[in-house]
Design a protein around this motif. Structure first.
Motif, short mmCIF file in Angstrom:
data_model
loop_
_atom_site.label_atom_id
_atom_site.label_comp_id
_atom_site.label_asym_id
_atom_site.label_seq_id
_atom_site.Cartn_x
_atom_site.Cartn_y
_atom_site.Cartn_z
N VAL A 61 0.98 -1.28 0.07
CA VAL A 61 -0.19 -0.15 -0.15
C VAL A 61 0.94 1.11 0.08
N ASP A 62 0.64 2.08 -0.98
CA ASP A 62 1.39 3.37 -1.25
C ASP A 62 0.61 4.40 -0.50
N LEU A 63 1.19 5.13 0.41
CA LEU A 63 0.50 6.60 1.00
C LEU A 63 1.19 7.58 0.79
N ILE A 64 0.40 8.44 0.20
CA ILE A 64 0.99 9.74 -0.17
C ILE A 64 0.38 10.82 0.59
N VAL A 65 1.17 11.74 1.46
CA VAL A 65 0.51 12.75 2.15
C VAL A 65 1.30 14.12 1.75
#
Length: 67
Positions: free
Chosen positions: A3-7
């Motif tokens: 899972v890639d999480l971009i913030v």
């Protein structure tokens, strides 16, 4: 499973400037007249990016007396 999480963060300003002024109507002593009063303040919550706090306040006032 991956899972890639971009913030995306937006840093806000950490300092503040304030000022105020008015006329003092409280006369002290014989011949005292109303006087100007004022204040200036500056505060910084993250000084030089080191999480240090700085606060400075300057207050001005004067009293004029006749006689």
């Amino acid at each position: 499973m991956q899972v890639d999480l971009i913030v995306n963060l937006v840093e806000r300003k950490t300092g503040g400037l304030g000022m105020g002024g008015g006329i003092s109507t409280q006369a002290r002593g014989e011949g005292a007249l109303p006087a100007f009063v004022g204040s200036f303040s500056y505060s910084e919550r993250n000084l030089f990016g080191l999480n240090q706090k700085l606060s400075a306040v300057v207050e001005l006032g004067q009293v004029r007396a006749c006689g």
